[in-house]
Design an enzyme around this catalytic site. Structure first.
Site, PDB file in Angstrom:
ATOM      1  N   SER B 153      10.826   1.592   0.455  1.00  0.00           N
ATOM      2  CA  SER B 153      10.471   0.354  -0.225  1.00  0.00           C
ATOM      3  C   SER B 153      11.722  -0.315  -0.794  1.00  0.00           C
ATOM      4  CB  SER B 153       9.430   0.656  -1.310  1.00  0.00           C
ATOM      5  OG  SER B 153       8.805  -0.520  -1.730  1.00  0.00           O
ATOM      6  N   ASP B 319       1.069  -0.539   6.772  1.00  0.00           N
ATOM      7  CA  ASP B 319       1.807  -1.150   5.659  1.00  0.00           C
ATOM      8  C   ASP B 319       1.821  -2.671   5.855  1.00  0.00           C
ATOM      9  OD1 ASP B 319       3.617  -2.032   3.756  1.00  0.00           O
ATOM     10  OD2 ASP B 319       5.185  -0.596   4.288  1.00  0.00           O
ATOM     11  N   HIS B 352       1.493   1.166   2.525  1.00  0.00           N
ATOM     12  CA  HIS B 352       2.900   1.193   2.134  1.00  0.00           C
ATOM     13  C   HIS B 352       3.285   2.501   1.435  1.00  0.00           C
ATOM     14  CE1 HIS B 352       6.746  -0.268   0.832  1.00  0.00           C
ATOM     15  NE2 HIS B 352       6.436  -0.111  -0.433  1.00  0.00           N
TER      16      HIS B 352
END
EC number: 2.3.1.31
Lengths: 212, 413
Positions: B153, B319, B352
């Site tokens: 991320s 995601d 995610h």
């Protein structure tokens, strides 16, 4: 014609012939590299700088674990990104007949490499002809083991068909090898009618650079 | 309560005491405090450093107990003896990012010029500023080269920035569920989070610490929104469906009738206990400003020209915050730059946050990549299983003397 000596080693038979044609230290792209077997072998035996493209997640994971740089992708869409002559050799082994746009794939292949090695099952082999002619059935055999309704091979061609396409595209065929049912190289001469009849698999070395 | 591994060190150091740090905004800062965690032992050749970059609301506590929540660390399943990031062979470093709220200089800390919390006087920072601070930390630890930088991320953005800003220092980079720039959708979600905070009257124009209030409602709503983007529709529905919370029938009111509402409220409330609202503003801003191609005329491939770093890019199929197309754009750019890159899209419905969860296809990929580059670098082979991994380090340990004067306990809000 002198055929390259077959290599001894722990890799699949059909990859050995291709492996034998790659020079030491070359930059190599293997499109449809599976679990990275050939690239790992080439890296170890010939210190090549290899890259792979593979569709299946399991194949990519296995290749990454082998230390091979592989991206998940496919021949139809992911060759556009590479610059011209990015590789000394690009390999497309037993994959061309399963692509959606073989002509574009071939064009990309010769664009991004100085030499391309392409292998595919020869649909012109006498067994295929026999099955169609006398049994009225789509050919099923060692090289093309799938029934028509489940085959990933959507663009089958004969050796001569392939040579026609190369000629249309201005691709130079540097080397042509036909392998018979026992994996032995068989004679290839003239129009290649003999090879087209008896060859089970075809292996071609291609380049877009004339005169090399 | 989790007992820390003996080789886990939580430390705080003051950097930029002589010369201030020049930020992308042009502002200067100094001194800068950095809180970090290390696990494992630096080998004699200093060649076994794995730098982990944390995501937006995480921190340096890969291994717990977390000083505020008392809970296990966020990557305890992945980092440790015999684990995927094996601390018997790697020296793993993770620092709280600049602008964070777990010990590294951020808006809730005291501004030396005023003697009061910075609040909105804290300079706006960028992902590159975060990397600069991490580079100074490694300098302080006597570490020149990073064996592998790993981040998911926002951590993925940092890993990429590391490889671009310090190509000669980064041997390999693992970029998980990341992007090379924030998309309009990414910026939009961050803006919702910021507006939720700023709309809370207790935010007091960012001056809440001086005024004795806390924008808890705004921060909780910001977290609730963001949390949805970390999951996927199938995962959320599988977990909660339309199940009711502690009741047999609908209330015909605005209680948390549904389990998913109750879950989100809980996520919001527990987040407020450990995170600073202004920190969230600053870090989301840094993410929004991130565009790796910016310095390179908008051509991402030029950022990687002549890179020697080996890249492993991982995306997750479900995601939708940093979708696979973002990772593929990075892969395309790396290919165009003839870089050494591997790429896997992990097929999962966990969204995610899959990189924080038990996702064997992901951990196998990471493990395989680390193993292959370790072999290439001549690091000793991995020991089998956690139980066998308690032996002595095979390489002569080198004493690192981080500043241990303050254990960051209870530094959270």
């Amino acid at each position: 014609m002198i055929f390259p000596k077959r290599l001894k080693g722990p890799i699949r038979d059909d990859l050995q012939l291709i492996g034998s044609m790659i020079p030491h230290g070359a930059r190599v792209l293997d499109v449809g590299c599976g679990n990275g077997e050939l690239l790992a072998w080439l890296a170890h035996e010939k210190q090549v700088d290899g890259r792979g493209v593979e569709l299946s997640m399991a194949g990519v994971r296995a290749a990454v674990a082998r230390g091979v740089a592989v991206i998940q992708g496919d021949a139809d869409t992911d060759l556009d990104d590479y610059p011209d002559d990015a590789f000394d050799y690009a390999i497309l082994s037993q994959t061309l007949q399963a692509t959606e746009r073989p002509r574009e794939v071939l064009g990309n292949l010769v664009r991004i490499s100085r030499r391309s090695i392409v292998s595919f099952p020869n649909f012109g082999n006498w067994r295929s002809r026999f099955q169609l002619m006398f049994r009225g059935r789509m050919p099923v055999g060692d090289c093309m083991p799938h029934e028509w309704w489940q085959t990933p091979n959507i663009h089958l061609c004969t050796t001569r068909d392939f040579l026609d396409l190369c000629s249309t595209m201005g691709i130079v065929v540097e080397k042509a090898i036909a392998l018979d049912a026992r994996g032995q190289a068989c004679s290839y001469s003239g129009q290649g009618r003999f090879a087209n009849l008896f060859g089970v698999q075809s292996v071609f070395v291609l380049t877009r650079h004339a005169g090399r | 309560m989790v007992v820390p591994d003996p080789k886990t060190v939580n430390a705080v150091v003051e950097l930029c005491t002589d010369a201030p740090l020049r930020l992308d905004s042009g502002a200067e800062m100094g001194p800068v405090t950095v809180a970090y965690q290390t696990q494992g032992t630096l080998n004699a050749s200093r060649s076994n450093v794995v730098l982990v970059c944390h995501a937006l609301t995480l921190d340096q506590y890969m291994r717990g107990p977390h000083p505020v929540t008392g809970r296990p660390g966020w990557w305890e399943d992945m980092v440790g003896p015999g684990k995927v990031i094996d601390t018997t062979r790697f020296f793993v470093v993770c620092a709280n990012v600049l602008g964070g709220c777990m010990g590294t200089s951020g808006p809730k800390d005291i501004n030396p010029a005023t003697g009061k919390p910075w609040g909105l006087d804290f300079p706006v920072i960028t992902i590159r500023d975060m990397i600069r601070v991490q580079a100074l930390l490694l300098d302080h630890l006597g570490i020149e080269n990073i064996f592998c930088v790993i981040g998911g991320s926002m951590g993925a953005m940092q890993a990429l920035q590391w490889a671009v800003s310090y190509p000669e220092r980064v041997g390999a980079a693992v970029v998980i569920a990341g992007s090379w720039r924030h998309s309009a959708q990414n910026i939009a979600f961050n803006e919702v989070a910021r507006q939720a905070i700023m709309a809370d009257p207790d935010w007091r124009g960012g001056d809440y610490l001086n005024q004795g209030t806390r924008p808890a409602h705004g921060l909780a709503v910001a977290r609730m929104t963001a949390h949805i983007t970390y999951l996927s529709e199938p995962a959320l529905h599988r977990k909660f469906g339309r199940k009711l919370q502690d009741r047999e029938q609908l209330s015909y009111g605005f209680e948390a009738d549904f389990q998913v509402e109750s879950y989100l409220r809980h996520q919001g409330a527990s987040f407020v206990r450990r995170f600073d609202a202004n920190s969230l503003l600053y870090i989301t801003r840094a993410m929004d400003y991130f565009d790796l191609s910016d310095e390179y005329g908008g051509v991402l491939a030029n950022a990687f020209t002549r890179t020697k770093t080996r890249f492993c890019i991982v995306s997750f199929s479900s995601d939708w915050l940093y979708p696979t197309t973002d990772s593929r754009a990075i892969v395309r750019a790396l290919n165009a730059a003839a870089a050494n890159v591997s790429f896997v899209e992990v097929d999962t419905d966990k969204g995610h946050d899959a990189f924080l969860l038990d996702e064997p296809a992901f951990s196998d990929t990471l493990s395989g990549f680390l193993e292959s580059i370790a072999r290439r670098a001549g690091l000793p082979p991995k020991l089998k299983g956690p139980s066998d991994a308690r032996g002595d380090d095979p390489q002569a340990p080198l004493a690192v003397t981080p500043v241990r004067d303050s254990q960051p306990e209870g530094t959270g809000p």
